[in-house]
Design a protein around this motif. Structure first.
Motif, PDB file in Angstrom:
ATOM      1  N   LEU A 233       0.837  -1.206   0.000  1.00 43.18           N
ATOM      2  CA  LEU A 233       0.000   0.000   0.000  1.00 43.18           C
ATOM      3  C   LEU A 233       0.869   1.253   0.000  1.00 43.18           C
ATOM      4  CD1 LEU A 233      -2.826  -0.938   2.573  1.00 43.18           C
ATOM      5  CD2 LEU A 233      -2.969  -0.918   0.083  1.00 43.18           C
ATOM      6  N   PHE A 238      -0.629   4.657  -1.403  1.00 42.27           N
ATOM      7  CA  PHE A 238      -1.890   4.717  -0.649  1.00 42.27           C
ATOM      8  C   PHE A 238      -1.669   4.951   0.846  1.00 42.27           C
ATOM      9  CE2 PHE A 238      -3.084   1.557  -4.129  1.00 42.27           C
ATOM     10  CZ  PHE A 238      -3.558   2.552  -4.967  1.00 42.27           C
ATOM     11  N   ILE A 243      -8.768   4.649   1.951  1.00 41.11           N
ATOM     12  CA  ILE A 243      -9.185   3.582   1.047  1.00 41.11           C
ATOM     13  C   ILE A 243     -10.562   3.080   1.470  1.00 41.11           C
ATOM     14  CG2 ILE A 243      -6.789   2.909   0.626  1.00 41.11           C
ATOM     15  CD1 ILE A 243      -7.285   0.485   2.470  1.00 41.11           C
ATOM     16  N   CYS A 256      -6.811  -6.476   5.241  1.00 42.90           N
ATOM     17  CA  CYS A 256      -6.868  -5.111   4.697  1.00 42.90           C
ATOM     18  C   CYS A 256      -6.970  -4.070   5.808  1.00 42.90           C
ATOM     19  CB  CYS A 256      -8.062  -4.970   3.757  1.00 42.90           C
ATOM     20  SG  CYS A 256      -7.816  -5.663   2.124  1.00 42.90           S
ATOM     21  N   ALA A 260      -4.012  -1.426   6.470  1.00 44.32           N
ATOM     22  CA  ALA A 260      -4.284   0.008   6.331  1.00 44.32           C
ATOM     23  C   ALA A 260      -3.783   0.760   7.554  1.00 44.32           C
ATOM     24  CB  ALA A 260      -5.783   0.238   6.131  1.00 44.32           C
TER      25      ALA A 260
END
Length: 684
Positions: A233, A238, A243, A256, A260
């Protein structure tokens, strides 16, 4: 043992009529007199109202008493008769010079509960005087509707947290090197999901962390894979952005969320029941830099801007052209940042039952206090086998996942809920804790007994439900069928938790929302934002260290003395239990009377012919507003509209009688099981 006759005399500087009006109201007794858990008016063909009281509590046997309210001379005297036991109480009021003297005489009081056979008369006198003092407080408007569990004393709170951590086994370790690794992980990632899984990997690397329909991941595997995903990511730009996740419950979604956080990216958890139009609005509103999507939802994101990067989070039956998957990103094997400038946050969308879902920024848990709060009311322990069919994009499913890391629980995930399949999983995995929303409780209870009996559920210790009220009839039915395992959590996306009802609370008062957990302050406030008396209905405000960090796209709710407005109406009873009457915007005024739909829903839920019911307010030319009931009947029942109206007329009040009754095959619900009342329309 109490004697056959007990007299109590109390004097108040209050007008007689004010006291009379309170004492002849049946709901006064469960609200203001401890040990009375509920009061239902029976549909009896008697000149005197017949009340069904639940009495007991505090580890005592709960008994059902049928009591007749017999009015003597209006404003002067009445009697409470218990014909089955040959006992009664007389109440007389005498007013002189602005003072009112209340005379209460009990006859054969020992017959109503075995506890009284062991108590002296003074205990009955003290109980009566305490209840009458609450009547006085209610009339005078005393600010007594505030409960605090540890929040008013830092030392008491810290001691409570430490006690819960030791009792649950969260902080127990016999190897200093392991303890140092755990603390190092928490120092790096904080008390977030990233920190929780890293600490669990340090303590129990080979223990199963997640079991879904495809494979099992250990704590070490999940920590390692989320590290690789976080590195990808960051490498793709990102990190530090926002997201979106549109996924069902499976390992990929958990990876995920954790990745993140490690990459410093905020993650918006999208409700899988949203239409394509609302998904597009959320993508634009939150300026999403990338979207992680299960393959089954491709049709919902097909027309989003082509420039928005999309990644597949599950294993599709066929490759999607030009689409990378989580496995592709993890295979990049990019190391994550040592520590991002800030930890990424999770953004949960409100249910949207009354309009467009709002984005609520969830705070990271602040130390062990967050874990201790839930453990103070729900007996989770380390090594729990926790099945979570409640959606992870929902506040409750997410909270359970966060707690699971602290207690190093093995979490079983299911991407769809089926009641019998739920029981199968419990038996197969020897599940000890089940995390559900109320509609799942209903569906499990609706299974025929012979189906439930196929599965060994002896491992199950906790069924924790949150997200909407559970009807009292359902609560009692579930406790009867499965034992004392049900816990009802009341909270919201904005305040996290407010109160928790354990099985003892629910057996005593089936409709209660329970008591505040450790570190929580709860108040019932009036229009002036000042506390109301115990027993009086007002707005529910909550304060704790997990209040949300605000909406991303709306004005925050009202605040009073460090507590947030939940938007709900309710009251506290004499025993410190909270009761929720309903949403503030659901209350209607019919013929000048305040009417809450939930009281009618509760009453109808006790009808054996009724499977589900929802009651809403609709405009009325004569009364301003009226109630409309939408009912799902059980197969083969002969229920009709007039039967429902007559039943409510005798159980609640004439203002609560639904003028319109519509029978449906099913009630409309969103992806978390909440009833979408705004979509219910009265036939013309």
């Amino acid at each position: 043992m109490v004697t056959d006759i007990i007299d109590v005399v109390v004097e108040f500087a209050i007008a007689r009529k004010a006291i009379w009006d309170v004492l002849v109201e049946p709901q006064t007794y469960p609200r203001l007199f401890a040990g009375i858990g509920a009061c239902d008016q029976l549909d009896a063909n008697d000149e005197h109202p017949t009340l069904n009281l639940r009495v007991g509590g505090e580890g005592l046997e709960i008994r059902m008493l049928q009591v007749q309210l017999r009015i003597g001379r209006e404003g002067d005297s009445f009697e409470l008769h218990c014909p089955a036991h040959g006992s009664f109480a007389t109440v007389k009021l005498r007013e002189t010079g602005g003072m009112t003297r209340v005379y209460v005489t009990y006859f054969k009081a020992a017959r109503v509960h075995p506890l009284l056979e062991q108590l002296p008369n003074q205990s009955v006198v003290a109980w009566t005087m305490a209840g009458l003092k609450r009547v006085e407080d209610l009339i005078h408007g005393a600010p007594t509707s505030v409960l605090v569990n540890g929040e008013d004393s830092p030392m008491k709170l810290q001691a409570g947290v430490a006690k819960r951590m030791v009792m649950s086994g969260v902080v127990r370790t016999f190897r200093p090197d392991v303890g140092l690794k755990q603390l190092g992980s928490l120092a790096k990632w904080g008390f977030s999901m990233a920190g929780g899984y890293a600490a669990a990997a340090a303590h129990s690397p080979q223990q199963a962390a997640i079991i879904d329909d495809r494979f099992t991941s250990s704590f070490e595997q999940l920590h390692s894979r989320s590290n690789a995903l976080a590195g990808a990511l960051t490498a793709l730009g990102f990190g530090g952005t926002t997201i979106g996740l549109l996924c069902r419950n499976h390992t990929g979604m958990v990876e995920c969320m954790v990745a993140a956080g490690k990459a410093g990216a905020d993650a918006v958890l999208l409700n899988t029941g949203l239409p394509a139009r609302q998904i597009e609005e959320i993508v634009q509103r939150h300026s999403l830099s990338a979207l992680f999507v299960d393959s089954e939802f491709e049709q919902l994101v097909r027309y989003l801007p082509a420039a928005l990067p999309r990644f597949t989070t599950d294993e599709p039956p066929y490759p999607i052209p030009g689409r990378s998957t989580l496995e592709d990103l993890i295979a990049m094997r990019r190391p994550p940042e040592k520590k991002p400038p800030r930890a990424g946050r999770l953004i949960v969308l409100t249910s949207g039952t009354s309009g467009t879902p709002k984005g609520a920024k969830r705070p990271h848990p602040k130390g062990f206090g967050t874990v201790a709060a839930l453990l103070s009311r729900i007996p989770f322990t380390t090594g729990e086998i926790m099945y979570v069919p409640s959606p992870l994009f929902h506040t409750w499913g997410l909270a359970a996942l966060q707690i699971s890391t602290a207690i190093r629980a093995t979490v079983v995930l299911g991407d769809r809920f089926d009641a019998e399949d739920c029981l199968r999983r419990i038996a197969e995995h020897r599940v000890t804790a089940l995390i559900v929303v109320p509609v799942m409780v209903n569906r499990i209870l609706d299974l025929p007994k012979h189906v439930r009996d196929r599965y060994d559920l002896s491992s199950l210790r906790v069924v924790a439900s949150c997200g909407a009220p559970i009807a009292g009839a359902t609560v009692l039915g579930f406790l009867e069928a499965f034992g004392d395992v049900l816990y009802n959590i009341y909270g919201s996306t904005e305040v996290s938790w407010a109160s928790i009802a354990d099985p003892a609370d629910l057996r005593m008062s089936p409709t209660t929302a329970g008591r505040p957990p450790l570190g929580t302050r709860l108040g019932v406030l009036g229009p002036d934002r000042r506390p109301l008396p115990v027993g009086l209905t007002g707005r529910i405000f909550v304060g704790n260290h997990m209040l949300f960090d605000g909406y991303t796209d709306a004005t925050p709710p009202d605040e009073a003395d460090g507590m947030l407005d939940t938007g709900d109406i309710g009251y506290l009873d004499a025993s410190g239990k909270l009761f929720v009457a309903g949403r503030d915007d659901e209350m209607i005024i019919s013929g000048g009377e305040n009417v809450f739909p939930r009281a009618v829903e509760e009453a109808l839920s006790h009808l054996p012919q009724v499977s589900e019911v929802a009651v809403v307010g609709v405009p009325d030319h004569e009364f301003g507003q009226r109630l409309a009931a939408f009912v799902v009947k059980r197969p083969g029942s002969g229920l009709d509209s007039e039967m429902i109206r007559n039943y409510i007329r005798h159980r609640v009040s004439r203002f609560s009688v639904p003028r319109d009754v519509t029978f449906l095959d099913a009630l409309p619900r969103n992806a978390t099981g909440k009833i979408l009342k705004r979509t219910l329309v009265v036939p013309t």
